[in-house]
Design a protein around this motif. Structure first.
Motif, PDB file in Angstrom:
ATOM      1  N   GLU A  33      20.547  52.635  21.518  1.00  0.00           N
ATOM      2  CA  GLU A  33      19.733  52.196  20.387  1.00  0.00           C
ATOM      3  C   GLU A  33      19.809  50.682  20.242  1.00  0.00           C
ATOM      4  OE1 GLU A  33      20.963  54.312  16.911  1.00  0.00           O
ATOM      5  OE2 GLU A  33      22.759  53.138  16.627  1.00  0.00           O
ATOM      6  N   SER A  34      18.893  50.118  19.485  1.00  0.00           N
ATOM      7  CA  SER A  34      18.880  48.672  19.305  1.00  0.00           C
ATOM      8  C   SER A  34      19.930  48.246  18.288  1.00  0.00           C
ATOM      9  CB  SER A  34      17.492  48.207  18.844  1.00  0.00           C
ATOM     10  OG  SER A  34      17.250  48.603  17.510  1.00  0.00           O
ATOM     11  N   ALA A  36      19.356  46.261  15.877  1.00  0.00           N
ATOM     12  CA  ALA A  36      18.690  46.329  14.571  1.00  0.00           C
ATOM     13  C   ALA A  36      18.791  47.730  13.977  1.00  0.00           C
ATOM     14  CB  ALA A  36      17.226  45.909  14.699  1.00  0.00           C
ATOM     15  N   ALA A  37      18.558  48.756  14.785  1.00  0.00           N
ATOM     16  CA  ALA A  37      18.685  50.131  14.298  1.00  0.00           C
ATOM     17  C   ALA A  37      20.111  50.429  13.868  1.00  0.00           C
ATOM     18  CB  ALA A  37      18.236  51.121  15.376  1.00  0.00           C
ATOM     19  N   THR A  47      20.277  40.589   7.577  1.00  0.00           N
ATOM     20  CA  THR A  47      20.770  40.325   8.919  1.00  0.00           C
ATOM     21  C   THR A  47      20.758  38.833   9.223  1.00  0.00           C
ATOM     22  OG1 THR A  47      18.549  40.705   9.799  1.00  0.00           O
ATOM     23  CG2 THR A  47      20.086  42.562   9.845  1.00  0.00           C
ATOM     24  N   PRO A  59      15.515  43.315   9.492  1.00  0.00           N
ATOM     25  CA  PRO A  59      14.531  43.778  10.468  1.00  0.00           C
ATOM     26  C   PRO A  59      13.300  44.345   9.782  1.00  0.00           C
ATOM     27  CG  PRO A  59      16.714  44.461  11.137  1.00  0.00           C
ATOM     28  CD  PRO A  59      16.847  43.878   9.756  1.00  0.00           C
ATOM     29  N   MET A  62      10.517  45.735  14.066  1.00  0.00           N
ATOM     30  CA  MET A  62      11.282  46.508  15.054  1.00  0.00           C
ATOM     31  C   MET A  62      10.657  46.510  16.454  1.00  0.00           C
ATOM     32  SD  MET A  62      13.960  47.428  13.388  1.00  0.00           S
ATOM     33  CE  MET A  62      14.766  48.760  14.254  1.00  0.00           C
ATOM     34  N   CYS A  69      14.800  39.722  12.354  1.00  0.00           N
ATOM     35  CA  CYS A  69      16.052  40.392  12.726  1.00  0.00           C
ATOM     36  C   CYS A  69      17.005  39.494  13.501  1.00  0.00           C
ATOM     37  CB  CYS A  69      15.740  41.640  13.555  1.00  0.00           C
ATOM     38  SG  CYS A  69      15.014  41.266  15.169  1.00  0.00           S
ATOM     39  N   GLN A  80      17.273  38.323  18.956  1.00  0.00           N
ATOM     40  CA  GLN A  80      16.492  39.360  18.285  1.00  0.00           C
ATOM     41  C   GLN A  80      17.235  40.689  18.368  1.00  0.00           C
ATOM     42  OE1 GLN A  80      12.666  38.276  20.361  1.00  0.00           O
ATOM     43  NE2 GLN A  80      11.887  39.079  18.424  1.00  0.00           N
ATOM     44  N   CYS A  82      16.332  43.581  17.276  1.00  0.00           N
ATOM     45  CA  CYS A  82      15.489  44.735  17.592  1.00  0.00           C
ATOM     46  C   CYS A  82      15.199  44.862  19.082  1.00  0.00           C
ATOM     47  CB  CYS A  82      14.179  44.686  16.801  1.00  0.00           C
ATOM     48  SG  CYS A  82      13.025  43.409  17.341  1.00  0.00           S
TER      49      CYS A  82
END
Length: 106
Positions: A33-34, A36-37, A47, A59, A62, A69, A80, A82
């Protein structure tokens, strides 16, 4: 860090878990997963803060378009979140204000 998030993961089966450190706290997240997630799931907000007014950002799109983000990831500012996939042992911090320019490339 708050843990009550409105962002919930969908059930998945074949994903492993990795540990990352966000603002000094270790959390376990799904492999792939990112960032950001992961920070949204962990309830980390903002953030980043803006350089002029110090207002918080989080974020938004996304998909790498809005740049809200931006975080410091593994010591590298303006990354970044995301567009960055989590890795085991990653260190993530809120980016506060403008990043510092390093080196003699001015």
């Amino acid at each position: 860090m708050p843990t009550d998030s409105r962002f919930n993961r969908l059930p998945v089966s074949e994903k492993g878990l990795v540990s990352i450190c966000i603002e000094g706290q270790t959390i376990t997240v799904l492999e792939g997963e990112s960032v950001a997630a992961a920070v949204l799931q962990a309830g980390v907000r903002p953030t980043r803060t803006t350089p002029v007014t110090d207002s918080g950002r989080a974020p938004f799109c996304m998909m790498g378009v809005c740049f809200d983000c931006l975080m410091e990831i593994d010591g590298k500012p303006n990354t970044q979140a995301c567009m960055t996939e989590v890795r085991d042992g990653m260190v993530v911090n809120i980016q506060r204000g403008a990043r510092q320019v390093l080196g003699d490339d001015l």
